[in-house]
Design an enzyme around this catalytic site. Structure first.
Site, PDB file in Angstrom:
ATOM      1  CB  ALA A 522      -0.940  -0.009   1.203  1.00 39.83           C
ATOM      2  NE  ARG A 636      -2.886   9.983   3.865  1.00 39.74           N
ATOM      3  CZ  ARG A 636      -3.246  11.236   3.571  1.00 39.74           C
ATOM      4  NH1 ARG A 636      -4.483  11.525   3.289  1.00 39.74           N
ATOM      5  NH2 ARG A 636      -2.351  12.189   3.561  1.00 39.74           N
ATOM      6  CD  GLN A 646      -4.861  -7.147   3.862  1.00 40.04           C
ATOM      7  OE1 GLN A 646      -3.655  -7.226   3.978  1.00 40.04           O
ATOM      8  NE2 GLN A 646      -5.557  -8.049   3.229  1.00 40.04           N
ATOM      9  CD  GLU A 713       3.741  -9.089   6.275  1.00 37.21           C
ATOM     10  OE1 GLU A 713       4.046 -10.192   6.714  1.00 37.21           O
ATOM     11  OE2 GLU A 713       4.242  -8.602   5.250  1.00 37.21           O
TER      12      GLU A 713
HETATM   13 MO1  MOS Z   1       4.608 -11.057   3.386  1.00 32.32          MO
HETATM   14  S1  MOS Z   1       4.892 -12.715   4.581  1.00 32.32           S
HETATM   15  O1  MOS Z   1       6.181 -10.416   3.501  1.00 32.32           O
HETATM   16  O2  MOS Z   1       4.416 -11.714   1.828  1.00 32.32           O
END
Ligand code: MOS
Length: 746
Positions: A522, A636, A646, A713
């Site tokens: 992003a 942001r 996500q 993540e």
């Molecule tokens: Mo993410 S595990 O860095 O694709």
């Protein structure tokens, strides 16, 4: 002169996913569904043994089967031109999953290693013929367990494709621990985890003369392109890689494993397009995994709860050819203000393929250990776990001393705790009971590094004289919502409504974007799209103010604002489309490029805080997660709906990490205990508790033009630790293993 402005409206909106309808109606075509007249099907065959060599492949029966077109083995597969080094795909270079390419000779390094490719006119025939191969081996003893590997462990110079050092330290951890008033020492074990996105990895390949076309399920079409170009020894310009829809990835499609190149070689061998799809079972042997690991943590602290030292050591198996460890120690080194730190990765060589990225690669495991140890420390000190973390808050990177480009961590603690209702907690473990269930709550901090790509990221914007725009960049939609988010970014940069903008990606014919890994997508793609859209807006405004026929003629471009595709300065106005038509231009186009400032004197990290409530049945060893609250500060937020999706899915993966996901190599055979979704358990809707996501927006003017730090993540980081800490609060028992099994609680 300042740049002309647009009135931003689209970024920050809850726009529904633009790829939703094609996906749920089935019109979205995935990489093995694209039209390819006459396509044959390739079936990979994996080694039965984990170490040794292939003596012979008797393919007579297979070749005699109707419809079988080729059987490729080390005896007849053309050699690869070059084995590129292992570098993370974010680098924008070749990014093979490992520095071993199969079928170049007869050696076998791990069970499941590809030793043959069978090509037939249908998938069923290819698979049947694969079963008819008679393969004889010479088997040698395999290293598959920690017991075998522990004594030969070494500290690698670098890990993670050379990007990170094998040791991280500051100060003198031994002295810091020796001088501590209080100490926590804990050892943690982690089962291996395997990738199970909805769509197994797959490629369709065909040749047009000496040009290669690959439809590939990948996080970066150019990562596939560059890697295959090097492996096959053909110019990058002769390979086009397309990947419009990718059915989830999470790191399984971040590095380029051997199957795209094998599909290309198979297509050349049979002179037809070839579809190569990994089976679910092959996802356990062909795309890397999160390695089994042991971690040891020592924390030293004062009676006031200030950390004096952290020692974090890790031991894990890697392949015979690469030094790979997911970076479990990197965030521990940076999360807390603490003068002394000692982090060491130790590896041992085993008969496994090279491990790979898996969502929050390293952070998800490393912060399980650190945040469980912090909970033990809080308990020892009689301090609230949130308060302990606040007392050790780092307002700059403890490694470099550089201030964070933005943080928001204290807000995450505060708002997460408030939303969860943390303040009502009785800190004593094992005191809340509801029937057979013991109830507990726990929390953990979360951190994930912001890793801008080292190469320039590009995008192109084109406006047509009908007043619609197309913005393009090579990135595929692999389920993150990137197409939707980038349409919003493009609309704002151009000063147009979202409905008149379209984003196209997933094709190496489009401007280059690095593989979207490490939550970088992003940030870097929005930077390129913003830059292209802004360049086109400025071009059109410049055209208008210089054109005697325009109502905007002679205006200072800085006074011109663009909204809904109309340029305005005071009472003068002209639309983009009007300008183009009036000047007989069918379209206008601009490219934009962005490269991060590698010299910026800031440390960059995304922060968050996780809270969980569990119910534990101590008689049965059952854990049920009742609710989770995560507060995250991802800079942001381009689209709160996709961002929440996500983050929530990351938290639910954390639940799976805590309670379900587990794999082990069988001693001796080196085969994975679980190689199907029947026994490798992932969290499903029935496991999902109430999940709340609190978005803490922080301004960041350093990371990229829009201040986007990424949400891919961070949602998983700390979630398993919050659950384990809640299990302790419920039962008084510390479980220092993942997953937390029934047996561990009995
Ligand atoms: Mo993410 S595990 O860095 O694709």
């Amino acid at each position: 002169m300042t740049a002309p402005t647009s009135t931003a409206t689209a970024v920050g909106q809850d726009l529904a996913r633009l790829d939703g309808r094609p996906k749920v109606t089935g019109s979205a075509r995935y990489s093995t569904e694209v039209p390819a007249p006459g396509a044959a099907h390739a079936c990979l065959v994996g080694s039965r043994i984990a170490a040794g060599r292939v003596l012979a492949v008797d393919a007579e029966a297979a070749r005699a089967e109707e419809g079988v077109l080729a059987v490729l083995t080390h005896e007849n597969l053309p050699g690869i031109a070059e084995q590129p080094p292992l570098v993370p795909s974010l680098a924008g270079t070749a990014a093979p999953g490992q520095t071993f390419f199969p079928m170049q000779d007869d050696t076998v390094h791990y069970a499941g290693q590809h030793i043959a490719v069978v090509v037939a006119d249908t998938w069923e025939r290819a698979r049947h013929a694969a079963h008819l191969l008679r393969i004889s081996y010479e088997e040698t003893p395999a290293t598959t367990t920690f017991e075998q590997g522990r004594d030969q462990a070494y500290v690698p110079e670098r890990i993670f494709g050379g990007w990170l050092p094998g040791r991280i330290s500051r100060g003198d951890a031994d002295a810091g621990l020796a001088g501590a008033e209080l100490r926590v020492d804990a050892a943690f074990t982690f089962a291996a985890n395997h990738h199970n996105p909805l769509e197994p990895s797959c490629t369709t390949a065909w040749w047009e003369g000496d040009e290669l076309v690959l439809h590939d399920a990948t996080q970066g079409v150019n990562a596939t392109q560059i890697t295959v170009a090097r492996l096959l020894g053909i110019p990058r310009s002769r390979i086009r890689v397309i990947g419009h829809y990718v059915g989830g990835s999470f790191g399984s499609k971040a590095m380029i494993h051997d199957h795209p190149a094998l599909a290309a070689l198979a297509a050349r061998a049979v002179g037809r397009p070839v579809r190569l799809a990994l089976t679910r079972e092959q996802m356990f042997t062909s795309v890397g995994h999160r390695e089994e690991q042991e971690q040891q943590i020592s924390l030293g602290a004062t009676r006031e709860g200030r950390l004096t030292a952290i020692r974090h050591h890790k031991l894990s198996p890697t392949s015979h050819f690469d030094d790979w460890a997911e970076p479990s120690i990197g965030v521990s080194a940076q999360l807390y203000a603490c003068p002394h730190f000692d982090g060491v990765y130790r590896l041992f060589r085993a008969n496994t393929m090279t491990p790979t990225f898996m969502r929050a690669p390293g952070e998800a495991s490393g912060l399980f250990a650190l945040e469980c140890a912090m909970d033990e420390l809080a308990h020892e000190l009689g301090l609230d776990p949130v308060e302990l973390r606040l007392r050790n808050y780092a307002d700059a990177s403890p490694m470099t001393g550089q201030p964070w480009s933005s943080s928001g961590l204290r807000e995450c603690y505060r708002r997460g705790a408030a939303r969860f209702g943390w303040q009502d907690r009785d800190p004593r473990p094992g005191v809340r009971r509801e029937g057979d269930w013991l109830i507990g709550t726990g929390m953990a901090a979360a951190g994930y590094p912001v890793a801008p790509p080292p190469t320039p990221q590009r995008a192109r914007a084109r406006l047509y004289d009908d007043g619609t725009a197309v913005v393009q960049a090579a990135t595929p939609e692999f389920g993150t919502g990137v197409v939707t988010a980038m349409t919003q970014v493009a609309a704002d940069a151009l000063g147009m409504p979202v409905g008149r903008c379209r984003f196209e990606g997933g094709d190496t014919a489009l401007p280059d974007i690095a593989a979207a890994v490490g939550s970088s997508g992003a940030g870097m793609i929005s930077a390129a799209v913003h830059s292209a859209g802004t360049a086109l807006r400025e071009q059109l405004v410049a055209l208008a103010v210089a054109d005697r026929g325009s109502p905007l003629y002679g205006r200072d471009p800085a006074e011109v604002a663009v909204r809904d595709g109309v340029m305005r300065a005071g009472s003068a106005a002209e639309s983009y489309a009007g300008l183009l038509r009036r000047t007989a231009r069918p379209d206008a186009e601009a490219t934009g490029s962005w490269q991060p400032d590698s010299g910026a004197p800031y440390a960059m990290m995304t922060f968050g805080a996780q809270f969980a409530e569990v119910a534990v049945d101590p008689e049965l060893g059952l854990v049920r997660v009742r609710r989770m609250t995560g507060a995250f500060a991802p800079g942001r937020v381009i689209n709160p709906r996709t961002a929440r999706g996500q983050l929530m899915s990351g938290m639910l993966w954390g639940l799976g990490q805590a309670l379900l996901e587990s794999n082990r190599m069988r001693p001796g055979t080196g085969r994975w205990t679980h190689a199907s979704l029947g026994s490798y358990l992932v969290a499903v809707n029935a496991d999902a508790p109430e999940v709340e996501v609190e978005l803490v927006e922080v301004e960041d003017t350093v990371v990229n033009p829009l201040g986007v730090k990424g949400v891919g993540e961070i949602g998983q980081v700390g979630a398993a630790a919050a659950i384990a800490n809640a299990v302790h609060h419920a039962t008084g028992r510390r479980v220092r293993q993942l997953p937390i099994t029934v047996e561990a609680l009995l």
